[in-house]
Design an enzyme around this catalytic site. Structure first.
Site, PDB file in Angstrom:
ATOM      1  N   TRP A  21     -68.658  14.866   2.915  1.00  0.00           N
ATOM      2  CA  TRP A  21     -68.587  14.979   1.479  1.00  0.00           C
ATOM      3  C   TRP A  21     -67.407  15.796   0.964  1.00  0.00           C
ATOM      4  CZ3 TRP A  21     -71.813  19.050  -1.555  1.00  0.00           C
ATOM      5  CH2 TRP A  21     -71.738  18.847  -2.844  1.00  0.00           C
ATOM      6  N   TYR A  54     -67.178   9.361  -1.631  1.00  0.00           N
ATOM      7  CA  TYR A  54     -66.495  10.686  -1.263  1.00  0.00           C
ATOM      8  C   TYR A  54     -65.024  10.014  -1.321  1.00  0.00           C
ATOM      9  CZ  TYR A  54     -71.087  12.301   0.378  1.00  0.00           C
ATOM     10  OH  TYR A  54     -72.373  12.397   0.448  1.00  0.00           O
ATOM     11  N   SER A 152     -81.629   8.836  -1.197  1.00  0.00           N
ATOM     12  CA  SER A 152     -80.834  10.264  -1.255  1.00  0.00           C
ATOM     13  C   SER A 152     -81.516  10.676  -2.708  1.00  0.00           C
ATOM     14  CB  SER A 152     -79.397  10.224  -1.022  1.00  0.00           C
ATOM     15  OG  SER A 152     -78.861  11.642  -1.518  1.00  0.00           O
ATOM     16  N   GLN A 177     -82.567  11.712   1.950  1.00  0.00           N
ATOM     17  CA  GLN A 177     -81.229  12.709   1.909  1.00  0.00           C
ATOM     18  C   GLN A 177     -81.186  13.641   0.648  1.00  0.00           C
ATOM     19  OE1 GLN A 177     -76.675  13.233   2.530  1.00  0.00           O
ATOM     20  NE2 GLN A 177     -77.754  11.470   3.586  1.00  0.00           N
ATOM     21  N   ARG A 228     -65.152  27.243  -1.118  1.00  0.00           N
ATOM     22  CA  ARG A 228     -65.644  26.387  -2.104  1.00  0.00           C
ATOM     23  C   ARG A 228     -65.713  26.581  -3.243  1.00  0.00           C
ATOM     24  NH1 ARG A 228     -69.553  22.466   1.186  1.00  0.00           N
ATOM     25  NH2 ARG A 228     -67.737  22.343   2.370  1.00  0.00           N
ATOM     26  N   GLY A 287     -70.801  20.295   7.234  1.00  0.00           N
ATOM     27  CA  GLY A 287     -69.261  19.742   7.245  1.00  0.00           C
ATOM     28  C   GLY A 287     -68.247  20.908   8.010  1.00  0.00           C
ATOM     29  N   SER A 289     -64.016  22.203   7.485  1.00  0.00           N
ATOM     30  CA  SER A 289     -62.553  22.145   7.482  1.00  0.00           C
ATOM     31  C   SER A 289     -61.743  22.782   8.612  1.00  0.00           C
ATOM     32  CB  SER A 289     -62.117  22.873   6.233  1.00  0.00           C
ATOM     33  OG  SER A 289     -62.585  24.366   6.193  1.00  0.00           O
ATOM     34  N   GLN A 293     -65.383  25.582  13.103  1.00  0.00           N
ATOM     35  CA  GLN A 293     -66.714  25.716  12.229  1.00  0.00           C
ATOM     36  C   GLN A 293     -67.973  24.790  12.885  1.00  0.00           C
ATOM     37  OE1 GLN A 293     -64.953  24.692   8.427  1.00  0.00           O
ATOM     38  NE2 GLN A 293     -65.231  26.851   7.723  1.00  0.00           N
ATOM     39  N   ASN A 297     -71.594  25.951  14.378  1.00  0.00           N
ATOM     40  CA  ASN A 297     -72.812  25.323  13.623  1.00  0.00           C
ATOM     41  C   ASN A 297     -73.573  24.815  14.674  1.00  0.00           C
ATOM     42  OD1 ASN A 297     -72.215  26.320  11.101  1.00  0.00           O
ATOM     43  ND2 ASN A 297     -71.064  24.510  10.527  1.00  0.00           N
TER      44      ASN A 297
END
Length: 336
Positions: A21, A54, A152, A177, A228, A287, A289, A293, A297
């Site tokens: 996203w 997106y 969603s 979602q 963010r 997600g 970057s 990460q 996760n």
């Protein structure tokens, strides 16, 4: 990586899904995005979620490029339709038959595939008869462009109506979602019980509350550079600030740190494991970057939180979680 069935279907998906996203096509360069996708594959993630809106279609293109060369049958690729794309003309939005049919063709081209495993109505469209939307989805399933249908951020009544139509049309509505995490629990009282009854799973976005549940935002300290909450370009910054960056919430989140430490987990891993503890959740979207990460996760897969740990989390957060079911809603008029 563990796998779960998606709704009342035979489709298995990875219980952690890679979503793009706020990263691909906006926050990170394409080569980094590709490295993140490859890190997800290496970690056992088989399920990838995106949407045509997106980065105004660029995210789909980046994901498609990153997945080139992979065995298609080993992947589950999800995308969505509703929000405006392209030049954002009067029919470039919503869930009309015209927009759905044109959007799926664009998505398939950008993703480099003949079909998507799950095609999701990104929001409910009050301006299009639900019968028209579901008939268009049914036609896509019969054409082989879509295997399963999802939605969603639909409320319980909308899910029930769509499920009824899908059954009559001979297709499977298997997922919803929603946003769901320790601090945002609006689906628990109505959406989840209805979904359990109908055989619909939750494909959860924002399991770490857009980074807040990682513990990176500290009470009395400046917002970290590059986080963010500082990214006006990528989107979501104002939502984070308005919803989470207050003294009461940050104080409550800090109380989660010893719980995570006792379990040998990072704060993010604890947050993802908490979401996966809900048996109506099929997968949690994460997600990244940076590739590391993803690797961190993914370690939340398979973590089981017992009743005592769940009670400690509830005690730590107190009255901070939002539970009002009316906050599950779609725009009353189409976004243009």
């Amino acid at each position: 990586m563990e796998h779960r069935y998606l709704g009342n279907s035979g489709l298995k998906i990875s219980e952690i899904t890679y979503g793009n996203w706020l990263t691909h096509g906006s926050q990170v360069e394409n080569d980094t995005a590709t490295k993140c996708v490859h890190a997800a594959l290496d970690a056992g993630i088989s399920t990838f979620d995106t949407a045509d809106v997106y980065a105004n279609t660029v995210a789909e293109q980046v994901l498609g490029d990153a997945l080139k060369g992979q065995r298609r049958e080993s992947l589950e690729i999800f995308t969505k339709v509703y929000f405006p794309t392209g030049p954002k003309g009067h029919n470039d939005t919503g869930l009309s038959r015209k927009h759905i049919m044109e959007s799926i063709n664009g998505s398939l081209s950008r993703l480099g595939t003949d079909y998507v495993d799950l095609y999701q109505a990104h929001r409910y469209d009050y301006e299009t008869p639900l019968e028209e939307t579901m008939q268009a989805f049914a036609d896509l399933v019969r054409a082989g462009k879509v295997l399963y249908i999802g939605v969603s951020e639909w409320n319980a009544d909308q899910l029930r109506a769509a499920h009824h139509l899908a059954r009559d049309l001979g297709i499977q509505l298997v997922s919803n979602q929603p946003q769901y995490n320790m601090l945002w629990r609006v689906i628990e009282s109505q959406v989840v019980p209805t979904s359990r009854e109908l055989g619909i799973s939750q494909v959860v976005w924002s399991p770490i509350a857009q980074g807040v549940l990682t513990g990176k935002y500290k009470l009395g300290q400046p917002v970290p550079e590059g986080s963010r909450a500082t990214d006006e370009k990528g989107g979501g910054a104002e939502s984070i600030k308005n919803r989470y960056l207050n003294d009461e919430t940050l104080t409550a989140v800090a109380k989660l740190e010893p719980i995570a430490a006792d379990l040998g987990l990072t704060m993010a891993q604890l947050a993802i494991a908490w979401v996966l503890a809900n048996d109506n959740v099929a997968t949690a979207l994460v997600g990244a970057s940076r590739p590391e990460q993803v690797e961190s996760n993914v370690a939340a897969s398979g973590v089981k939180l017992d009743a005592e740990v769940l009670a400690r989390i509830d005690d730590a957060l107190g009255d901070r979680p939002v539970t009002d079911p009316s906050k599950t809603k779609s725009p009353e008029t189409r976004i243009v």
